[in-house]
Design a protein around this motif. Structure first.
Motif, PDB file in Angstrom:
ATOM      1  N   UNK A 260      -6.621   3.016  -1.768  1.00 16.49           N
ATOM      2  CA  UNK A 260      -5.663   1.980  -2.165  1.00 16.49           C
ATOM      3  C   UNK A 260      -4.332   2.213  -1.470  1.00 16.49           C
ATOM      4  N   UNK A 261      -3.821   3.443  -1.544  1.00 15.82           N
ATOM      5  CA  UNK A 261      -2.528   3.749  -0.937  1.00 15.82           C
ATOM      6  C   UNK A 261      -2.578   3.648   0.585  1.00 15.82           C
ATOM      7  N   UNK A 262      -3.684   4.074   1.188  1.00 16.11           N
ATOM      8  CA  UNK A 262      -3.821   3.963   2.649  1.00 16.11           C
ATOM      9  C   UNK A 262      -3.785   2.504   3.074  1.00 16.11           C
ATOM     10  N   UNK A 263      -4.427   1.635   2.302  1.00 21.22           N
ATOM     11  CA  UNK A 263      -4.388   0.205   2.609  1.00 21.22           C
ATOM     12  C   UNK A 263      -3.003  -0.382   2.402  1.00 21.22           C
ATOM     13  N   UNK A 264      -2.159   0.293   1.615  1.00 22.18           N
ATOM     14  CA  UNK A 264      -0.774  -0.153   1.407  1.00 22.18           C
ATOM     15  C   UNK A 264       0.178   0.464   2.427  1.00 22.18           C
ATOM     16  N   UNK A 265      -0.359   1.262   3.370  1.00 21.23           N
ATOM     17  CA  UNK A 265       0.472   1.797   4.439  1.00 21.23           C
ATOM     18  C   UNK A 265       0.819   3.273   4.334  1.00 21.23           C
TER      19      UNK A 265
ATOM     20  N   UNK B  33       0.295   7.063   4.949  1.00 20.09           N
ATOM     21  CA  UNK B  33      -0.486   7.763   5.958  1.00 20.09           C
ATOM     22  C   UNK B  33      -0.323   9.278   5.923  1.00 20.09           C
ATOM     23  N   UNK B  34       0.712   9.765   5.279  1.00 24.93           N
ATOM     24  CA  UNK B  34       1.005  11.197   5.373  1.00 24.93           C
ATOM     25  C   UNK B  34       0.695  11.930   4.075  1.00 24.93           C
ATOM     26  N   UNK B  35       0.281  13.183   4.242  1.00 29.29           N
ATOM     27  CA  UNK B  35      -0.138  14.022   3.121  1.00 29.29           C
ATOM     28  C   UNK B  35       0.901  14.019   2.000  1.00 29.29           C
ATOM     29  N   UNK B  36       2.155  14.272   2.354  1.00 28.42           N
ATOM     30  CA  UNK B  36       3.206  14.343   1.326  1.00 28.42           C
ATOM     31  C   UNK B  36       3.408  13.009   0.610  1.00 28.42           C
ATOM     32  N   UNK B  37       3.229  11.905   1.324  1.00 28.66           N
ATOM     33  CA  UNK B  37       3.341  10.589   0.689  1.00 28.66           C
ATOM     34  C   UNK B  37       2.228  10.387  -0.338  1.00 28.66           C
TER      35      UNK B  37
ATOM     36  N   UNK C  84      -3.048  10.224   8.332  1.00 25.44           N
ATOM     37  CA  UNK C  84      -4.372   9.683   8.059  1.00 25.44           C
ATOM     38  C   UNK C  84      -4.309   8.169   8.180  1.00 25.44           C
ATOM     39  N   UNK C  85      -5.115   7.632   9.104  1.00 25.73           N
ATOM     40  CA  UNK C  85      -5.102   6.214   9.409  1.00 25.73           C
ATOM     41  C   UNK C  85      -6.465   5.628   9.053  1.00 25.73           C
ATOM     42  N   UNK C  86      -6.437   4.450   8.466  1.00 24.23           N
ATOM     43  CA  UNK C  86      -7.687   3.780   8.103  1.00 24.23           C
ATOM     44  C   UNK C  86      -8.515   3.433   9.326  1.00 24.23           C
TER      45      UNK C  86
END
Length: 145
Positions: A30-35, A37-41, A80-82
């Motif tokens: 869900x979060x990756x689809x919202x943009x 990409x980074x571990x800390x995020x 990390x990119x979808x």
């Protein structure tokens, strides 16, 4: 059916749940689809323990829903990119959200809006062959011999 999902099952639902059946995995997608990409995020947004996040990101990378991309050489840092498979999971997430709004609603809920016209998303799963909405007609499960 088995009590534990099996990646070798003939059932595509069971195969998918073998690695997706964990809520953290779906929330990362869900979060990756919202943009994100980074571990800390991911860690901050989800409030997830770093060890669990590391394992889930590795699984999503191994299963090719995410891929690592170098965004800094000094020091070396990856994001990390979808992949196409990860983007293809977005409609599944919105169908889960629609089910949750209908059957687990009440109180304040996050809304999902079309970014261009501002209307609220109302996802529906349609069989492209018959044109009927899934869940409105009986189905038959055919297990391969």
């Amino acid at each position: 059916m088995n009590s534990k999902p099996d990646a070798q099952s003939t059932c595509p639902i069971e195969r998918s749940l073998a690695f997706l059946g964990d809520s953290w995995t779906m929330l990362i997608l869900r979060d990756a689809n919202a943009g994100v990409t980074r571990f800390d995020q991911f860690k901050k947004n989800l409030g997830i323990a770093p060890t669990i996040l590391t394992k889930r990101l590795a699984t999503l990378t191994d299963e090719r829903l995410l891929e690592k991309k170098l965004y800094s050489e000094r020091p070396p840092r990856e994001e990390y990119v979808l992949t196409d498979a990860g983007r293809d999971f977005l409609p599944v997430l919105f169908m889960i959200a629609a089910w949750g709004q209908k059957h687990r609603g009440g109180g304040r809920l996050t809304r999902f809006l079309d970014a261009e016209n501002g209307t609220e998303l109302k996802p529906a799963a349609i069989d492209t062959v018959t044109g009927f909405e899934l869940g409105t007609r009986p189905i038959r499960i055919v297990v391969p011999e």
